[in-house]
Scaffold this active site. Structure first.
Site, mmCIF file in Angstrom:
data_model
loop_
_atom_site.group_PDB
_atom_site.id
_atom_site.type_symbol
_atom_site.label_atom_id
_atom_site.label_comp_id
_atom_site.label_asym_id
_atom_site.label_seq_id
_atom_site.Cartn_x
_atom_site.Cartn_y
_atom_site.Cartn_z
ATOM 1 N N LYS A 86 -10.629 -23.598 1.519
ATOM 2 C CA LYS A 86 -11.746 -23.419 0.580
ATOM 3 C C LYS A 86 -12.115 -21.948 0.442
ATOM 4 O O LYS A 86 -12.393 -21.474 -0.664
ATOM 5 C CB LYS A 86 -12.949 -24.250 1.036
ATOM 6 N N SER A 131 -17.209 -33.478 0.571
ATOM 7 C CA SER A 131 -17.611 -32.147 1.039
ATOM 8 C C SER A 131 -18.459 -31.422 0.012
ATOM 9 O O SER A 131 -18.758 -30.249 0.191
ATOM 10 C CB SER A 131 -16.381 -31.303 1.396
#
Length: 142
Positions: free
Chosen positions: A109, A66
């Protein structure tokens, strides 16, 4: 990192890593020559450097890729000398075509970025639907 470097190499002229001034007054009719020269200069540049990207063992374990956008941004910054704002977070995978692909864990996140005092988070467009999972107090601050 290899995908990021491949995309950067393919876009080195557009990114300003390889400059037009180094192409000695090339005319539009010599478009193919420009591409050949650019490819040759890009290849020479990347063959003349030794690049090591290190992710420490103490780094947070990940379920999947990611960080492609972040790695690409950091490397473009390195090669061009253009600074990246230190008060932002970003996530997203990058394809060889430069497409930003969606990733998982958006809620986590964003909470982590917020916890660390960041207020700007760059997310893939296709992850917009995942922002509804972010707690409202965090979402208001981002």
């Amino acid at each position: 990192v290899n995908t990021c470097l491949s995309w950067i190499k393919g876009n080195a002229y557009r990114l300003g890593i390889i400059t037009k001034s180094s192409q000695n007054h090339v005319t539009e009719a010599a478009e193919d020559s420009v591409n050949i020269l650019t490819n040759k200069r890009t290849k020479n540049l990347f063959n003349s450097i030794d690049l090591h990207v290190h992710f420490p063992a103490a780094a947070v374990p990940k379920d999947g890729p990611s960080a492609g956008v972040t790695i690409t941004t950091a490397l473009v910054s390195l090669f061009t000398g253009r600074k990246v704002k230190s008060n932002l977070a970003m996530t997203g995978e990058i394809s060889l075509q430069g497409l930003v692909l969606p990733v998982g864990g958006i809620k986590e996140k964003c909470i982590a970025a917020h916890r660390n005092g960041l207020r700007v988070v760059i997310l893939p467009k296709k992850n917009q639907k995942d922002t509804t999972e972010i707690p409202e107090d965090v979402r208001k601050d981002l």
